[in-house]
Motif scaffolding. Structure first.
Motif, short mmCIF file in Angstrom:
data_model
loop_
_atom_site.label_atom_id
_atom_site.label_comp_id
_atom_site.label_asym_id
_atom_site.label_seq_id
_atom_site.Cartn_x
_atom_site.Cartn_y
_atom_site.Cartn_z
N ARG A 1 0.84 -1.18 0.00
CA ARG A 1 0.00 0.00 0.00
C ARG A 1 0.88 1.24 0.00
NH1 ARG A 1 -4.55 0.24 4.32
NH2 ARG A 1 -5.24 1.83 2.83
N SER A 2 0.36 2.30 -0.57
CA SER A 2 1.13 3.54 -0.70
C SER A 2 0.79 4.52 0.40
CB SER A 2 0.86 4.19 -2.07
OG SER A 2 1.37 3.40 -3.11
N LEU A 3 1.81 5.12 0.95
CA LEU A 3 1.69 6.26 1.86
C LEU A 3 2.28 7.46 1.13
CD1 LEU A 3 2.67 4.75 5.32
CD2 LEU A 3 0.51 5.86 4.77
N HIS A 4 1.45 8.45 0.86
CA HIS A 4 1.84 9.58 0.03
C HIS A 4 2.38 10.73 0.87
CE1 HIS A 4 -0.14 7.92 -3.60
NE2 HIS A 4 -0.91 7.34 -2.70
N THR B 1 12.40 -5.71 -11.61
CA THR B 1 11.74 -4.81 -10.67
C THR B 1 10.28 -5.21 -10.50
OG1 THR B 1 13.21 -2.94 -11.09
CG2 THR B 1 11.00 -2.43 -10.29
N THR B 2 9.84 -5.32 -9.26
CA THR B 2 8.44 -5.62 -8.98
C THR B 2 7.90 -4.58 -7.99
OG1 THR B 2 9.07 -7.12 -7.18
CG2 THR B 2 8.72 -8.10 -9.36
N GLU B 3 6.60 -4.60 -7.77
CA GLU B 3 5.98 -3.65 -6.84
C GLU B 3 6.61 -3.77 -5.46
OE1 GLU B 3 2.79 -0.89 -5.62
OE2 GLU B 3 4.00 -1.31 -7.38
N GLY B 4 7.12 -2.68 -4.96
CA GLY B 4 7.74 -2.68 -3.64
C GLY B 4 9.13 -3.26 -3.59
N ASP B 5 9.72 -3.58 -4.77
CA ASP B 5 11.05 -4.21 -4.77
C ASP B 5 11.81 -3.82 -6.04
OD1 ASP B 5 13.21 -5.72 -4.03
OD2 ASP B 5 12.30 -7.65 -4.50
N PRO B 6 12.26 -2.56 -6.14
CA PRO B 6 13.02 -2.14 -7.32
C PRO B 6 14.41 -2.78 -7.34
CG PRO B 6 13.01 -0.41 -5.67
CD PRO B 6 12.08 -1.47 -5.16
N LEU C 1 13.75 5.62 -7.32
CA LEU C 1 13.17 4.50 -6.59
C LEU C 1 14.21 3.92 -5.65
CD1 LEU C 1 10.99 4.70 -8.86
CD2 LEU C 1 10.77 2.22 -8.65
N LEU C 2 13.90 3.96 -4.36
CA LEU C 2 14.78 3.38 -3.35
C LEU C 2 14.22 2.04 -2.91
CD1 LEU C 2 15.29 6.55 -3.08
CD2 LEU C 2 16.07 5.99 -0.76
N ARG C 3 15.06 1.05 -2.82
CA ARG C 3 14.66 -0.22 -2.24
C ARG C 3 14.90 -0.16 -0.74
NH1 ARG C 3 16.89 -5.26 -0.72
NH2 ARG C 3 15.46 -7.01 -1.12
N LEU D 1 5.70 6.26 -0.32
CA LEU D 1 6.28 5.01 0.16
C LEU D 1 5.36 3.88 -0.25
CD1 LEU D 1 7.18 6.03 3.83
CD2 LEU D 1 8.55 6.35 1.76
N VAL D 2 5.92 2.76 -0.64
CA VAL D 2 5.14 1.56 -0.97
C VAL D 2 5.57 0.48 0.02
CG1 VAL D 2 4.60 -0.16 -2.73
CG2 VAL D 2 5.01 2.22 -3.40
#
Length: 209
Positions: free
Chosen positions: A4-7, A110-115, A134-136, A195-196
């Motif tokens: 889930r995203s926190l903006h 790269t996948t959702e939440g895991d660049p 994009l930060l992992r 943030l994801v």
């Protein structure tokens, strides 16, 4: 588990609701970092959720999508997430690090939440251009109790000693950029800095759903 995203939102907040207004009404947030030859103060851009109403559990990998404008050809992007209690006591949850010139992604991995950054080459930043970084975030597990907040702190340097770094060996830190850098973090409807994170529970906060 659901990412889930926190903006990033105005008034130093993180929200499950995205920013709806355009760039003309949502000025970027910024910070200027002087080099260590001038100061040992580390400038930090801080954002936090409202207190969680119910326990919020997170486990897995996460990411930060940051739309930034930088006035140099390189910088470091350092993000730390904290669990902050109502009394202000904090516990470090996870961290993420990225050299801006190594922002290239391997899209196939790269996948959702895991660049995934191959770090195959350095690509200088074009000063004044808005780029998405994009930060992992290192995999983590945490439960935020009711009344606690999730706090995100963004910087391009890290203090030589604080509640976290004092537990590390003396040489376990990232080298500073070594020159003055201004960072503008955009957070309007077209530049959804966020943030994801890997939530495992349905989550509500007071006024932040």
């Amino acid at each position: 588990m659901e990412h889930r995203s926190l903006h990033l939102r105005p008034l130093h907040k993180l929200s499950f609701e995205p920013e709806y207004v355009g760039a003309e009404h949502a000025a970027p947030d910024g910070f200027y970092q002087a080099p260590p030859t001038v100061t040992d103060k580390v400038e930090v851009l801080r954002r936090s959720t409202e207190p969680f109403e119910e326990p919020a559990r997170l486990i897995g990998s996460g990411a930060a999508h940051l739309f930034a404008e930088i006035d140099q050809d390189d910088t470091s992007v350092i993000l730390r997430l904290w669990d902050e209690s109502p009394g202000g006591k904090r516990q470090l949850i996870t961290t993420g690090y990225l050299k801006a010139s190594h922002r290239e992604l391997d899209e196939a991995r790269t996948t959702e939440g895991d660049p995934y950054h191959p770090h195959a080459r350095a690509v200088p930043v074009e000063p004044g251009r808005i780029e998405e970084y994009l930060l992992r975030l290192y995999p983590f597990a945490a439960t935020f109790r009711p009344g606690h907040r999730l706090v995100a702190e963004l910087s391009n340097d890290e203090p030589l000693a604080d509640a976290h770094n004092s537990l590390l060996p003396p040489d376990a830190f990232h080298l500073p950029v070594g020159r003055p850098v201004t960072h503008e973090i955009h957070r309007d409807a077209a530049h959804t800095s966020r943030l994801v994170l890997p939530f495992t529970t349905a989550t509500a906060t007071d006024g932040t759903r």
